[in-house]
Design a protein around this motif. Structure first.
Motif, PDB file in Angstrom:
ATOM      1  N   TYR A  57       0.796  -1.220  -0.024  1.00  0.00           N
ATOM      2  CA  TYR A  57      -0.028  -0.033  -0.082  1.00  0.00           C
ATOM      3  C   TYR A  57       0.625   1.199   0.147  1.00  0.00           C
ATOM      4  N   CYS A  58       2.075   1.323   0.856  1.00  0.00           N
ATOM      5  CA  CYS A  58       3.008   2.337   0.794  1.00  0.00           C
ATOM      6  C   CYS A  58       3.475   2.499  -0.499  1.00  0.00           C
ATOM      7  N   ALA A  59       3.692   1.368  -1.254  1.00  0.00           N
ATOM      8  CA  ALA A  59       4.547   1.829  -2.699  1.00  0.00           C
ATOM      9  C   ALA A  59       3.417   2.233  -3.690  1.00  0.00           C
ATOM     10  N   ALA A  60       1.980   1.719  -3.489  1.00  0.00           N
ATOM     11  CA  ALA A  60       0.975   2.052  -4.267  1.00  0.00           C
ATOM     12  C   ALA A  60       0.892   3.857  -4.264  1.00  0.00           C
ATOM     13  N   SER A  61       1.001   3.966  -2.780  1.00  0.00           N
ATOM     14  CA  SER A  61       0.505   5.602  -2.459  1.00  0.00           C
ATOM     15  C   SER A  61       1.675   6.437  -3.370  1.00  0.00           C
ATOM     16  N   GLN A  62       2.798   6.001  -3.151  1.00  0.00           N
ATOM     17  CA  GLN A  62       4.072   6.811  -3.593  1.00  0.00           C
ATOM     18  C   GLN A  62       4.193   6.713  -4.864  1.00  0.00           C
ATOM     19  N   VAL A  63       3.694   5.685  -5.682  1.00  0.00           N
ATOM     20  CA  VAL A  63       3.633   5.797  -7.277  1.00  0.00           C
ATOM     21  C   VAL A  63       2.277   6.831  -7.308  1.00  0.00           C
ATOM     22  N   LEU A  64       1.134   6.598  -6.631  1.00  0.00           N
ATOM     23  CA  LEU A  64       0.072   7.747  -6.942  1.00  0.00           C
ATOM     24  C   LEU A  64       0.409   8.918  -7.028  1.00  0.00           C
ATOM     25  N   VAL A  65       1.292   9.494  -5.878  1.00  0.00           N
ATOM     26  CA  VAL A  65       1.840  10.768  -5.722  1.00  0.00           C
ATOM     27  C   VAL A  65       2.684  11.186  -6.890  1.00  0.00           C
ATOM     28  N   VAL A  66       3.662  10.369  -7.109  1.00  0.00           N
ATOM     29  CA  VAL A  66       4.367  10.576  -8.390  1.00  0.00           C
ATOM     30  C   VAL A  66       3.401  11.083  -9.662  1.00  0.00           C
TER      31      VAL A  66
END
Length: 392
Positions: free
Chosen positions: A79-88
């Motif tokens: 979930y953390c990785a997906a959140s960061q990808v979304l922010v990017v």
């Protein structure tokens, strides 16, 4: 209580995922949509795996005490990785794909670290609700706990700062969505901080496990609710605005359709009312009925009346749009009288519309005239002997 919060949070997140799934199927190669769906899906999975009944079921079925813990931590890391990808992808820029790939690889390394530390550690006693504080001093298990909490805290902190910073630069539904998303991520930070404080207290011999078992689940549940609403608000807002515009346009055309009611009923020109129907469908249905009636009245339209009324109104108001609407209203009233009257002859030159067929905007202005926003001149009050040039 923890179980209820977990399952309700999972349901809310997966409901948001269900709303977005059709868009993802239509645009499966859109990285932004994939990131949104990954955030919603993995966040829901975190809550599902973290619920005590689910923890017990996973441990029992696997035969490995506390196996549910690294699985839950891995889901949180995903979930953390997906959140960061979304922010990017929100930020954009020339290095979007490279930055997203780096975040993905970094959190993949965290998942690997969780698996390795759990395999090296020893956690023989099943703990369904307080594993983090119970094993806070156990070699390798403690490292696993700190690893996932720091990774989660990093992700939600970056998400909070990015979402709230961007929210100041936009307006409308996107701003509301970003603000809610930032607030949800901030609650997620509260989840991580509460657990880290409880673990740190355990290292110093204090028992603050209530932070782990009572405070952090509430923070996580509230964060999940805010996140799913924040993701959905920018998607729903344009549709709501469209429905409001269609509803307003539908209501605005009411006076014109009511003026044509008798003709529509006598000549069976009105299609069956769609039920149920969206505001846009109802608007189309009402416009179709009005155009059907106007088409029937073509043979009774007085081109001269249209020209005279338009010229008089234009001279009086200087408003060409109002002049055209009033001219149409006068022609419609006159044509309705002729069509309904026994033995009424069509006016000279009838059979061709006095002007191009009204577009949606003109129909709305004609309806305003019938509603009294601009009075329609009585057809019989316009001198028939007067002629003017200049039809629209």
């Amino acid at each position: 209580m923890n179980s209820l919060i977990n399952y309700l949070s999972c349901g809310a997140l997966w409901l948001g995922l269900a709303v977005k799934a059709p868009d993802l199927l239509r645009h499966r190669h859109d990285p932004y949509l994939r990131a949104i769906c990954a955030v919603l899906g993995l966040a829901g999975l975190c809550f599902l795996l973290g619920a005590p009944p689910t923890v017990g079921a996973v441990n029992r079925l696997s035969g490995v005490p506390n196996l549910a813990a690294p699985l839950t931590y891995a889901a949180i890391t995903g979930y953390c990785a997906a959140s960061q990808v979304l922010v990017v992808h929100w930020r954009g820029g020339p290095r979007v794909h490279r930055t997203a790939r780096r975040w993905t690889l970094a959190y993949a390394a965290v998942v690997l670290g969780i698996a390795v530390t759990f395999a090296l550690g020893d956690a023989p006693v099943e703990r369904r609700t307080d594993l983090d504080t119970y094993y806070a001093t156990t070699p390798f298990i403690a490292e696993m706990i700190v690893l996932y909490l720091v990774a989660h805290l990093t992700a939600v902190t970056v998400t909070t700062v990015s979402a709230l910073r961007w929210a100041r630069q936009v307006r409308g539904g996107l701003r509301a969505g970003l603000t809610l998303l930032g607030a949800g991520a901030l609650c997620g930070a509260g989840y991580s901080l509460a657990k880290l404080v409880a673990v740190s207290a355990r290292w110093s011999g204090r028992d603050w496990s209530a932070l782990d078992t009572a405070v952090s689940p509430v923070a996580a549940g509230l964060g999940a609710l805010l996140i799913v609403v924040g993701v959905l608000v920018p998607l729903v807002t344009p549709r709501v605005a469209e429905w409001r515009r269609a509803s307003h346009a539908y209501a605005r055309l009411g006076p014109l359709e009511r003026a044509l009611d008798d003709l529509l009923d006598r000549r069976a020109l009105r299609l069956p009312r769609p039920r149920p129907a969206s505001p846009a469908t109802l608007l189309m249905w009402r416009r179709t009925s009005i155009h059907n009636a106007l088409g029937r009245l073509d043979a009774y339209c007085d081109r001269g009346l249209y020209d005279r009324t338009r010229a008089d109104t234009l001279a009086a108001t200087g408003d060409p749009e109002l002049a055209r609407a009033r001219a149409w209203a006068a022609v419609i009233l006159d044509a309705l009288r002729r069509e309904a009257g026994p033995g009424e002859a069509p006016p000279p030159g009838a059979g061709r519309p006095p002007a191009p067929s009204p577009d949606p905007a003109t129909l709305a202005r004609i309806a305003d005239v019938f509603a009294g926003a601009g009075r329609a001149p009585a057809a019989s009050a316009v001198p028939r002997g007067r002629t003017t040039a200049g039809a629209a």
